[in-house]
Design a protein around this motif. Structure first.
Motif, mmCIF file in Angstrom:
data_model
loop_
_atom_site.group_PDB
_atom_site.id
_atom_site.type_symbol
_atom_site.label_atom_id
_atom_site.label_comp_id
_atom_site.label_asym_id
_atom_site.label_seq_id
_atom_site.Cartn_x
_atom_site.Cartn_y
_atom_site.Cartn_z
ATOM 1 N N CYS A 198 0.821 -1.218 0.000
ATOM 2 C CA CYS A 198 0.000 0.000 0.000
ATOM 3 C C CYS A 198 0.852 1.265 0.000
ATOM 4 O O CYS A 198 0.406 2.309 -0.486
ATOM 5 C CB CYS A 198 -0.934 -0.003 1.201
ATOM 6 S SG CYS A 198 -2.068 -1.418 1.243
ATOM 7 N N LEU A 203 -1.131 7.883 -4.237
ATOM 8 C CA LEU A 203 -2.489 8.104 -3.747
ATOM 9 C C LEU A 203 -3.515 8.069 -4.879
ATOM 10 O O LEU A 203 -4.618 7.558 -4.718
ATOM 11 C CB LEU A 203 -2.571 9.449 -3.009
ATOM 12 C CG LEU A 203 -1.807 9.539 -1.682
ATOM 13 C CD1 LEU A 203 -1.968 10.934 -1.079
ATOM 14 C CD2 LEU A 203 -2.308 8.492 -0.703
ATOM 15 N N SER A 204 -3.145 8.619 -6.035
ATOM 16 C CA SER A 204 -4.095 8.707 -7.144
ATOM 17 C C SER A 204 -4.402 7.349 -7.768
ATOM 18 O O SER A 204 -5.409 7.183 -8.459
ATOM 19 C CB SER A 204 -3.552 9.653 -8.225
ATOM 20 O OG SER A 204 -2.315 9.171 -8.727
ATOM 21 N N GLU A 244 -0.698 2.835 5.665
ATOM 22 C CA GLU A 244 -0.452 3.915 4.710
ATOM 23 C C GLU A 244 -1.675 4.217 3.840
ATOM 24 O O GLU A 244 -1.650 5.157 3.048
ATOM 25 C CB GLU A 244 0.726 3.542 3.790
ATOM 26 C CG GLU A 244 2.016 3.181 4.502
ATOM 27 C CD GLU A 244 2.705 4.393 5.108
ATOM 28 O OE1 GLU A 244 2.394 5.526 4.674
ATOM 29 O OE2 GLU A 244 3.525 4.213 6.025
ATOM 30 N N PRO A 246 -4.947 5.797 2.419
ATOM 31 C CA PRO A 246 -5.656 7.050 2.653
ATOM 32 C C PRO A 246 -7.097 6.790 3.081
ATOM 33 O O PRO A 246 -7.636 5.695 2.855
ATOM 34 C CB PRO A 246 -5.589 7.750 1.291
ATOM 35 C CG PRO A 246 -5.464 6.647 0.304
ATOM 36 C CD PRO A 246 -4.674 5.572 0.986
ATOM 37 N N PRO A 247 -7.766 7.788 3.684
ATOM 38 C CA PRO A 247 -9.127 7.599 4.219
ATOM 39 C C PRO A 247 -10.130 7.054 3.201
ATOM 40 O O PRO A 247 -10.930 6.168 3.535
ATOM 41 C CB PRO A 247 -9.517 9.002 4.697
ATOM 42 C CG PRO A 247 -8.206 9.650 5.028
ATOM 43 C CD PRO A 247 -7.234 9.122 4.020
ATOM 44 N N ASP A 248 -10.139 7.557 1.965
ATOM 45 C CA ASP A 248 -11.114 7.102 0.978
ATOM 46 C C ASP A 248 -10.958 5.607 0.695
ATOM 47 O O ASP A 248 -11.949 4.877 0.570
ATOM 48 C CB ASP A 248 -10.969 7.886 -0.330
ATOM 49 C CG ASP A 248 -11.476 9.315 -0.198
ATOM 50 O OD1 ASP A 248 -12.124 9.610 0.829
ATOM 51 O OD2 ASP A 248 -11.213 10.127 -1.105
ATOM 52 N N GLN A 250 -9.670 3.453 2.731
ATOM 53 C CA GLN A 250 -10.060 2.737 3.945
ATOM 54 C C GLN A 250 -11.562 2.458 3.958
ATOM 55 O O GLN A 250 -12.006 1.379 4.350
ATOM 56 C CB GLN A 250 -9.666 3.538 5.189
ATOM 57 C CG GLN A 250 -8.176 3.600 5.445
ATOM 58 C CD GLN A 250 -7.843 4.375 6.708
ATOM 59 O OE1 GLN A 250 -8.621 4.399 7.662
ATOM 60 N NE2 GLN A 250 -6.687 5.031 6.722
ATOM 61 N N ARG A 293 -5.901 8.855 12.131
ATOM 62 C CA ARG A 293 -5.334 8.525 10.822
ATOM 63 C C ARG A 293 -5.816 7.174 10.288
ATOM 64 O O ARG A 293 -5.588 6.853 9.131
ATOM 65 C CB ARG A 293 -3.804 8.546 10.892
ATOM 66 C CG ARG A 293 -3.223 9.944 11.067
ATOM 67 C CD ARG A 293 -1.704 9.919 10.922
ATOM 68 N NE ARG A 293 -1.075 9.195 12.005
ATOM 69 C CZ ARG A 293 -0.663 9.752 13.145
ATOM 70 N NH1 ARG A 293 -0.838 11.047 13.339
ATOM 71 N NH2 ARG A 293 -0.080 9.028 14.090
ATOM 72 N N SER A 440 9.721 8.004 2.197
ATOM 73 C CA SER A 440 8.601 8.549 2.972
ATOM 74 C C SER A 440 8.906 8.520 4.465
ATOM 75 O O SER A 440 8.635 9.489 5.192
ATOM 76 C CB SER A 440 7.325 7.748 2.671
ATOM 77 O OG SER A 440 6.269 8.148 3.504
#
Length: 452
Positions: A198, A203-204, A244, A246-248, A250, A293, A440
């Motif tokens: 992940c 992110l995109s 790692e 992102p919220p969407d 998840q 997070r 990162s």
């Protein structure tokens, strides 16, 4: 949890303890007492013989809930932590006591009952296990240390079930090997095993990688694409570095866990998938949840069966068999004789702190097979700064946080790699993580050391 199970509450805040008692009694549970200290808890445990304990970490008196947790683990009394504490070192110490759940204050009634259901499910799985059945040896998971035997026993228990599994531990401790072992010992072993890192996906692209996309869903989507979940249908998907996400992503992952279905990006059709999920992280998810997070409901779904993989420095007696395993592996792979290791050299390996854990040991042995000309390795070139000393071993009151330990491990790996991050011999290879993940982490931990 059994209807007739007696629950002891160990909580020094009267309002919280009383609310818990009312919530549990209203739901049909039996509360056999409330203790405000470990000492009082010992008395009630002897008197009431509770079946379960709900346990806060910070209590009145000198002893903490973690001290009691250790005793409960020895006595085989199942318990769950209920705490607002987000100190990383305390949370890690709590995990070592192997609780059946961890509820973070403040919480909703629904959260409490979800955790109780999960705890009961885990407990029943462990009760029904077949005794004296060993986990078949898996290359790279050799070991007879107590730490190794413990996590391999957990793997043996959970493998035949359909339960989601959360593997935690430092980078390089063998989480992917453990996931492959669980898959191999499951009824899904002849189906796909799909690995997703992940942290290595931008992110995109995370959603299209996981769930696929329809033709024309976005610029450049010239054809329909099946995501990782569809590719793993019938088998197992291993989500590494789950912390790692992102919220969407998840939210969509939670739907997969709950509904067993996905939607491709740009599509409106629900697609059923039959996939077992194994996730892994080197983060402390309880802290990630407390700090907003990581979704609490997703954490509950993954914490059904957590397995902690210990760092190599805590299983030193496993180093010799691992050393010879990797020497033989790479000698056979390259058609070369496997060198032996002198007692002094093996002592060097035992005294090293192994910031990259098993993966670092494997890469080191591979290099010695390829580059060493003798028949016996009599000396190992290791970074002096990463050798175990009295100062580097944690002592009570001076325990480093996980971030501090991770920062030290990364800096040691960078020094061993002469500042090189990616590519052969780089710190990322040594630590067993993708270079983007390491960059990162370097940024997040504020590491200013020069690297290339």
């Amino acid at each position: 949890m059994p209807d007739n199970g007696k629950i002891l509450i160990v909580e020094d805040e009267f309002i919280v303890a009383n609310d818990l008692r009312h919530i549990l009694k209203k739901a049909g549970y039996t509360v056999c007492g409330i203790a405000v200290s470990v000492e009082q808890a010992y008395e009630l445990i002897d008197e009431k013989k509770p079946d379960w304990v709900l346990l806060d970490i910070m209590l009145k008196g000198q002893l903490t809930g973690i001290d009691l947790g250790k005793e409960l683990m020895q006595k085989k009394i199942p318990f769950l932590y209920i705490s607002a504490n987000t100190n990383a070192s305390i949370l890690e110490a709590a995990k070592v006591t192997r609780p059946y759940g961890f509820l973070i204050k403040p919480f909703r009634e629904k959260d409490l009952f979800v955790m109780l259901d999960i705890a009961s499910y885990r407990y029943n799985i462990e009760k029904e296990r077949v005794p004296d059945e060993d986990v078949p040896a898996q290359p790279g998971m050799t070991g007879d240390s107590p730490a190794a035997r413990e996590f391999m026993e957990q793997i043996r228990i959970v493998s035949p079930t359909e339960t989601s599994v959360l593997l935690t531990g430092e980078s390089g401790t063998g989480k992917e090997l453990a996931a492959r072992t669980i898959h191999r010992l499951s009824s899904r072993s002849n189906k796909p095993f799909v690995v997703v890192n992940c942290a290595a996906i931008t992110l995109s692209l995370i959603e299209t990688e996981l769930f696929g996309h329809e033709k024309g869903a976005f610029t450049g989507a010239s054809q329909k694409r099946h995501g990782k979940f569809e590719q793993a249908d019938g088998g197992t998907i291993f989500l590494d570095e789950i912390g790692e996400l992102p919220p969407d992503a998840q939210v969509k992952l939670l739907r997969v866990l709950q509904e067993k279905e996905i939607e491709r990006v740009g599509g409106d059709e629900s697609i059923k998938v039959d996939v077992r999920i194994i996730a892994a992280t080197n983060r402390t998810l309880e802290r990630e949840v407390a700090e907003g997070r990581f979704r609490l409901d997703l954490y509950y779904r993954f914490s059904v069966f957590p397995i902690v993989l210990p760092p190599l420095r805590k299983r030193q007696e496993d180093i010799p068999p691992l050393v010879y395993h990797f020497l033989e592996k790479y000698a056979q792979k390259n058609g070369l004789p496997a060198p032996s290791v002198s007692e002094d050299a093996m002592q060097q390996l035992a005294q090293y702190s192994w910031p990259g854990n098993i993966r670092e040991l494997e890469h080191l042995m591979e290099r010695y097979v390829l580059l060493y000309a003798g028949s016996e390795i009599d000396h190992i070139d290791l970074p002096l700064s990463a050798t175990l000393t009295e100062e580097s071993i944690a002592v009570p009151g001076k325990t480093k946080t996980m971030d501090e330990m991770e920062r030290t491990h990364i800096m040691n790996a960078l020094q061993a790699a002469d500042g090189k991050v990616s590519g052969p011999g780089g710190a990322a290879e040594m630590l067993g993580i993708p270079a983007p993940t390491l960059y990162s982490k370097i940024k997040r931990l504020g590491i200013k050391q020069a690297y290339k």
